[in-house]
Structures are given as C-alpha cells and as structure tokens.
Design a protein around this motif. Sequence first.
Motif, PDB file in Angstrom:
ATOM      1  N   TRP A 144       0.849  -1.210   0.000  1.00 13.18           N
ATOM      2  CA  TRP A 144       0.000   0.000   0.000  1.00 13.18           C
ATOM      3  C   TRP A 144       0.872   1.243   0.000  1.00 13.18           C
ATOM      4  CZ3 TRP A 144      -3.092  -1.315   5.075  1.00 13.18           C
ATOM      5  CH2 TRP A 144      -3.791  -2.528   4.899  1.00 13.18           C
ATOM      6  N   VAL A 145       1.866   1.222   0.905  1.00 15.99           N
ATOM      7  CA  VAL A 145       2.709   2.413   1.058  1.00 15.99           C
ATOM      8  C   VAL A 145       3.512   2.664  -0.222  1.00 15.99           C
ATOM      9  CG1 VAL A 145       4.577   3.457   2.385  1.00 15.99           C
ATOM     10  CG2 VAL A 145       2.839   2.093   3.553  1.00 15.99           C
ATOM     11  N   ALA A 146       4.046   1.586  -0.794  1.00 16.20           N
ATOM     12  CA  ALA A 146       4.833   1.741  -2.021  1.00 16.20           C
ATOM     13  C   ALA A 146       3.959   2.270  -3.148  1.00 16.20           C
ATOM     14  CB  ALA A 146       5.459   0.403  -2.410  1.00 16.20           C
ATOM     15  N   VAL A 204      -5.734   0.818  -2.725  1.00 18.18           N
ATOM     16  CA  VAL A 204      -5.488  -0.620  -2.873  1.00 18.18           C
ATOM     17  C   VAL A 204      -6.608  -1.415  -2.200  1.00 18.18           C
ATOM     18  CG1 VAL A 204      -3.925  -2.524  -2.374  1.00 18.18           C
ATOM     19  CG2 VAL A 204      -3.007  -0.315  -3.056  1.00 18.18           C
ATOM     20  N   ASN A 205      -7.054  -0.956  -1.041  1.00 20.23           N
ATOM     21  CA  ASN A 205      -8.109  -1.705  -0.365  1.00 20.23           C
ATOM     22  C   ASN A 205      -9.450  -1.572  -1.067  1.00 20.23           C
ATOM     23  OD1 ASN A 205      -7.203  -3.194   2.082  1.00 20.23           O
ATOM     24  ND2 ASN A 205      -6.169  -1.236   2.387  1.00 20.23           N
ATOM     25  N   TRP A 221      -7.077 -11.768  -6.842  1.00 16.10           N
ATOM     26  CA  TRP A 221      -6.579 -10.656  -6.048  1.00 16.10           C
ATOM     27  C   TRP A 221      -5.068 -10.684  -5.801  1.00 16.10           C
ATOM     28  CZ3 TRP A 221      -6.485  -5.973  -5.105  1.00 16.10           C
ATOM     29  CH2 TRP A 221      -5.801  -5.463  -4.007  1.00 16.10           C
ATOM     30  N   LEU A 222      -4.547 -11.807  -5.310  1.00 15.11           N
ATOM     31  CA  LEU A 222      -3.129 -11.838  -4.952  1.00 15.11           C
ATOM     32  C   LEU A 222      -2.232 -11.579  -6.153  1.00 15.11           C
ATOM     33  CD1 LEU A 222      -2.398 -14.507  -2.210  1.00 15.11           C
ATOM     34  CD2 LEU A 222      -2.118 -12.028  -2.142  1.00 15.11           C
ATOM     35  N   TYR A 223      -2.652 -12.127  -7.318  1.00 14.85           N
ATOM     36  CA  TYR A 223      -1.868 -11.886  -8.529  1.00 14.85           C
ATOM     37  C   TYR A 223      -1.918 -10.412  -8.909  1.00 14.85           C
ATOM     38  CZ  TYR A 223      -2.009 -16.927  -8.877  1.00 14.85           C
ATOM     39  OH  TYR A 223      -1.883 -18.253  -8.598  1.00 14.85           O
ATOM     40  N   ALA A 224      -3.118  -9.848  -8.795  1.00 16.71           N
ATOM     41  CA  ALA A 224      -3.282  -8.435  -9.131  1.00 16.71           C
ATOM     42  C   ALA A 224      -2.403  -7.577  -8.224  1.00 16.71           C
ATOM     43  CB  ALA A 224      -4.747  -8.033  -8.991  1.00 16.71           C
ATOM     44  N   LEU A 225      -2.384  -7.938  -6.948  1.00 13.36           N
ATOM     45  CA  LEU A 225      -1.584  -7.178  -5.993  1.00 13.36           C
ATOM     46  C   LEU A 225      -0.099  -7.265  -6.354  1.00 13.36           C
ATOM     47  CD1 LEU A 225      -1.922  -5.577  -3.312  1.00 13.36           C
ATOM     48  CD2 LEU A 225      -1.285  -7.679  -2.137  1.00 13.36           C
ATOM     49  N   LEU A 252       0.572  -5.238  -9.409  1.00  3.14           N
ATOM     50  CA  LEU A 252       0.533  -3.818  -9.055  1.00  3.14           C
ATOM     51  C   LEU A 252       1.864  -3.386  -8.446  1.00  3.14           C
ATOM     52  CD1 LEU A 252      -1.338  -1.333  -8.820  1.00  3.14           C
ATOM     53  CD2 LEU A 252      -1.844  -2.075  -6.498  1.00  3.14           C
ATOM     54  N   PHE A 253       2.363  -4.221  -7.548  1.00  3.65           N
ATOM     55  CA  PHE A 253       3.609  -3.906  -6.868  1.00  3.65           C
ATOM     56  C   PHE A 253       4.755  -3.802  -7.872  1.00  3.65           C
ATOM     57  CE2 PHE A 253       7.268  -5.249  -4.114  1.00  3.65           C
ATOM     58  CZ  PHE A 253       7.336  -4.042  -3.434  1.00  3.65           C
ATOM     59  N   VAL A 254       4.806  -4.765  -8.779  1.00  3.40           N
ATOM     60  CA  VAL A 254       5.884  -4.765  -9.778  1.00  3.40           C
ATOM     61  C   VAL A 254       5.791  -3.516 -10.650  1.00  3.40           C
ATOM     62  CG1 VAL A 254       6.786  -5.943 -11.805  1.00  3.40           C
ATOM     63  CG2 VAL A 254       6.111  -7.266  -9.788  1.00  3.40           C
TER      64      VAL A 254
END
Lengths: 283, 391
Positions: free
Chosen positions: B315-317, B334-335, B349-353, B356-358
């Motif tokens: 979230w912070v990143a 993000v939430n 969801w986890l893949y999307a997260l 997103l991070f990458v």
Amino acid sequence: MSAPGLRGGIERFGNTVGRVLNRGGSAAAPRLDLSHDIILYLEGITVSFDGFRALNNLSLYVEAGELRCIIGPNGAGKTTMMDVITGKTRPDLGSAWFGQTVDLLTLTEPEIAEVGIGRKFQKPTVFSEHSVFENLELAMAGNKSVWRMLFAKMTPEQHLRIDEVLETIGLKDHRAARAGSLSHGQKQWLEIGMLLMQDPALLLVDEPVAGMTPQETERTAELLVSLAGKHSVVVVEHDMNFVRSIARTVTVLHQGSVLAEGSMEQVQNDPKVIEVYLGDGGH
Amino acid sequence: MENAMEAPRKLAKHAPPTPYQLLMRNDLPSGLFLTVLAIVTVLVPILHLVVPEGNVLHLSSYSVTLIGKYMCYALLAVAVDLIWGYCGILSLGHTAFFALGGYAMGMYLMRQIGTRGVYADPVLPDFMVFLNWKELPWFWQGMDQFWFAMIMVVFIPGLLAYVFGWLAFRSRVTGVYLSIITQALTYALLLAFFRNEMGFGGNNGLTDFKDLLGMDLKQPGVRIALFVATGVCLGFGYFACRYVVRSRFGRVVQAIRDAESRARFIGYRVENYKLWLFTFSAMLAGLAGALYVPQVGIINPGEFAPINSIEVVIWVAVGGRGTLYGAVVGAVLVNYAKTVLTDALPDVWLYALGALFVVVTLFLPKGIVGVLPDLKAKIDTLRLQRARRAR
Ligand SMILES: Nc1ncnc2c1ncn2[C@@H]1O[C@H](COP(=O)(O)OP(=O)(O)O)[C@@H](O)[C@H]1O
Ligand SMILES: [Mg+2]
C-alpha cells in the motif's frame, strides 16, 4: 549471549533508561584533560584485515593545538588510523587515548563525537536529501538525545552561528539547496562546515582538497591553518603542495607504521622517505 | 542604509513559526488530506443517521463500516511509512502490532459479554469454559476496565516493539535481515496465537462481541461513534507523525536513513533514534488494530499472517513512501480495489496485488502521489522550451 555481553547489555539498558529519565543528559561522559599538552596518544596500534596488517604497531602523538599532516602512499593505513580513532574499527592491539583521561577504545562512535572528535571523510558524505542549512543544523554541537531533538527549537544565536559558517565555507547562496545537488568541491566544503558546527577539540580531516580547484585548495589551506591553535587538526593529504603550504609537522606513514616524522624539509630529505615515494611511482 | 533595511526582515525570518505553520508549511497535500478527512468524518454520520433509508444519499451500515476499515488501514499505513519512508526500516511485521492492539481491544469486548455467552459464565469467556479453565488467566485481569484495556492497546505493541527493536538495532541489524526477522516475529506470534493454551481463543480468536462501554455495538449510534473515533484517531495520528517528521528529530531520522554511519560520527545515537521511532510506530499500529476490531467484529490469529504485513508495505509503495499522505492514498486505493476485485474475481486478487507492486516499483518509484509533481515538472520544462523556441 555471553555473560559479559549480557552484563554490558543490562548496563546499556540502564543507561538508556537513565538517559530517558533525565531527558537525555549525557551520561557522565569523561572530560577531555589536556594537562600534558598532548591531545591524542596512539600507541602500538595494530589492525589486521584477514591477516593483512593495515596498521602495524603504529604510534603517534598529537599536541594540543597542533596542525599535523599525515602523508603516505595509497594503502599506507591513513584512513584506517582515522577509523580507529573514531571508533569505527577496533584495533587488535594497542591503545588510543584522547587527552589524559579518555580511553577511545571503550567508546562508541557517537560517544567519541561527544567528547570532541570530529571527522571529515575521504569520500565526502553529506546528508544528500537535506538542505545545506539542515546539514549544518544537524551537525551543530549540543545535546543530541532523542527527546531534545523532538522538541528542539533553533535559537537566534544558533541561527547566526549557521549563517557565520555558511559565510566561511562560501555556501551562503546555497543555503536552501539540496546537499546532493552540490558539486564535489562544495560538498567537501559543506563537510568542513559540518565539522565547524560540531566544534570539536580534535578535527580529523581525510583528503580535504581532493577534487578542488587551486583557488578552493588555497582557501581550504587558509581555513585549516586558522583553525589550528584553538583546535587540534590532523590532515591526511596526497597533495604535496598543499601539505607544504600548511604543515608544521609531517608524519609519513608507510605499510601501517610511522616511517618518518619532522618538518617538511626534514622529511623530504629523509632517504627512507625518498625510497618509498620513488618506489611507489613518485608523488 | 542597506543594513537598516535588512534588519527587520532578518528578525521576521527568525521569528518562531506557529505549530500549525511548522506542521503544514510547504505541505499542501497534508492539508488537503486532513480537510477531506474532516469532511468525511462529519458527512458520513449525517448520511447514515440523518438521511432516511431509501434516499439515494443514504449510506448503508455496510459502507460506514467499510470506510471505517479503510481509515484503520490508513493509520496502519502511515505508521509503516513513518519508519520505512523516513528511516528506511522496512518492517515486514507491522500487522503483528496491529493485531496485538486488536487483541487487547478484543479482550475488553469479550469481558463485556458477561453472562450473555453460551455458557453464561459471568467472568470466563466461552472458549475458556470450553477448555475447562476454572479461573481467568493473569493477563486477562483488568481487561474488563475500558481505560486499562485502552492503555494496553498501545502499551503491549509498544513494549514488544521496544524489546524487539532494542535487540535488533543495538546489534545493528539492518536492511533485508531486519525485514526477515520482522517476518519471523509476526509468524511466531501467528503460531503462538493459534494455540488454545495461549488463552486467546486459539483458531477462532475473539468474536461475538456485544457491547462497548455498555452500549450495543449493533446500534447505529455506536457504529457511528466508532467511525468518528477512527476518523479522529487517524487525524491525530497523522498530525503526530507530521510533527515527528518535521521536528529536528525527524531530520535526524532522515539523515540516518541516508547516511547512517555519518550520523553516528556527528554524535547521534542511531539505535535510540530508530528504537523510539519504531516503538511509536508500533503504538500507532496497535491503535489502528484496536479501532478495527469492534468495527469488523472479530480478531483471530489470521491477522498475524506474514502476507498481511507485506500487503501494508505494498500500500505504502503504491501510494508513495516518505510522504505520509501517500500512505493514506495507497491504503485506501489498494483496499478499495481489493474490495471490488475480491467480490468479482476472488482468485485473482493476490496476482493483481503482485502485478501492481511490480508495476509501481518499475514505473512509479515515487508512487501515485509522485506522479502529479513529476507531471508538473515535465509540463514546466515543456513550457520553458516552447517559450525559448518562440523567442
Ligand atoms: N575493511 C577493510 N577490509 C579489508 N582491508 C581493508 C579494509 N580497510 C582497509 N583495508 C586495507 O588496508 C590498507 C590500508 O587502507 P587505508 O587505511 O584506506 O589506506 P590509505 O587511507 O592510507 O590509502 C589497504 O591496503 C586497504 O586495502
Ligand atoms: Mg585513505
């Protein structure tokens, strides 16, 4: 954790609690005692890195108020010596005393800074994300405990002091600039300014004029000379002209120990020194 | 002549700024955020309580709770940004402090149930009766007192952070090693809290809460009071962090982030600075957890899951580290995405997260809030170039 480690830990914990309770008053730091006019004693210092002796039974004395130049080929151990004095590297053997009473080998880096030793690094390290002004503010002498800093307010005197130092180091017009955006020479100056703000009794200055223009070099020399007397200054430098312009006493380091010591003239005519420097490619 | 002109200006410059100036100077986004937060905190209760059901403007209790949850996450994210963005301490275990605060609140809520549990024991929570315990364990004592429980909400996370930080920072554990041991910390707590003998309800955790301060949690008024309390805590927490990073302490902390050993040679006891910042951050996380639990109605060991802590860092990143308001933006966006996506495509969801991070790490190193200033800078240079060409 071993028993002494544990005891040390408990002691430090006690110190921390004590410091918090008295809002960070430094816990009885030993005072600098210059009654014998010697500010720094290094005796029999040996430092090994994986069996290689960077410092080999090094002994060196610096008088109070003296301006001392240390020269020596690359790898002679000059930076390592400063690391020992400032607590970054612990020697295998030997002793290091600051004045009569302060055993440097028992103190941590911040404690050593607190008793009055300041350092300028070979590679200029300023706080690159902070402004020039803030760099000087951070270096300012005084109580540096967490609680003080949380409620610290700049007094007008401190403000003036910073202005003064900005003037001295020629960065007055750059006070709001990001330190990271300064030129190499300016960073060197800023670091010297940080030393001035710290106002230490002993200044260790590692290769201050590297990357400076001749004019900047000259001004640095003037500044260091003006500091001697009130402070003791130890300068490590490669630039022989620079050394010649400021030095009273020169110590030549070679392979981790003192090769020669004396006036620039004496040292230059010393056959051992000539051999080392010619053998090294000549400086 | 010149000096006479100069003097008053100099004086004005040296005049101490007011606390508000100190906190908000050069920080439009923070002011904006606090304004929006104030509006939300006032408007949501009105839309929920005053606007009648059926009206398009009416806000359902589901939505109120959801926004309240986001605000808890935002506070947690701000706590993480405080140590990561400003001091470079990448904690991958911050939901441990969040969960501990939540458990402290949960213990209080359990004791509020009283005789209304399945076993109707006046003192023991149901799970203890079920385990055949005869007495309340010592660490449950006093948790029936609201004030005491509220102290524990920040004290327990703070104490754990202090002890952990004292060991880690004094040994100069930094970087990736520190991140790994924070993961280990939260994982160890996960395993411990799963055990029934720990006395925290094991697998099921603490739930079936009835009252808070003697008032029914299901009442709209109580729900709204919790919501407002969350908004106020987020506001004050944000303010406190703003103060910390704007103080000289904050500048030291950032100096430590950028050149740790330099800070030592100037005379700063780096480990103390890290320790207090870390402890304060953990206390904020605990507070966020305590506000979260009565709104969602349950706390269980799943909150300690290492992946949760990693999510917070994402979230912070995504929002943009080292700004505080970026953490809020990241947590909420993000939430919100998570709420929408897990509804529509729960497996994705986890893949999307991860994706997103990458993407953010590669293309938006300063996060979402870094986009606007960058864009403005680009437009400015473009304008400048055009102006030059025109000339
Ligand atoms: N941390 C270290 N690990 C291993 N070797 C080191 C380390 N620091 C310095 N040395 C070695 O010690 C010698 C002295 O280095 P240094 O004190 O930097 O020399 P100088 O500053 O005189 O050029 C060099 O040969 C260097 O390679
Ligand atoms: Mg060197």
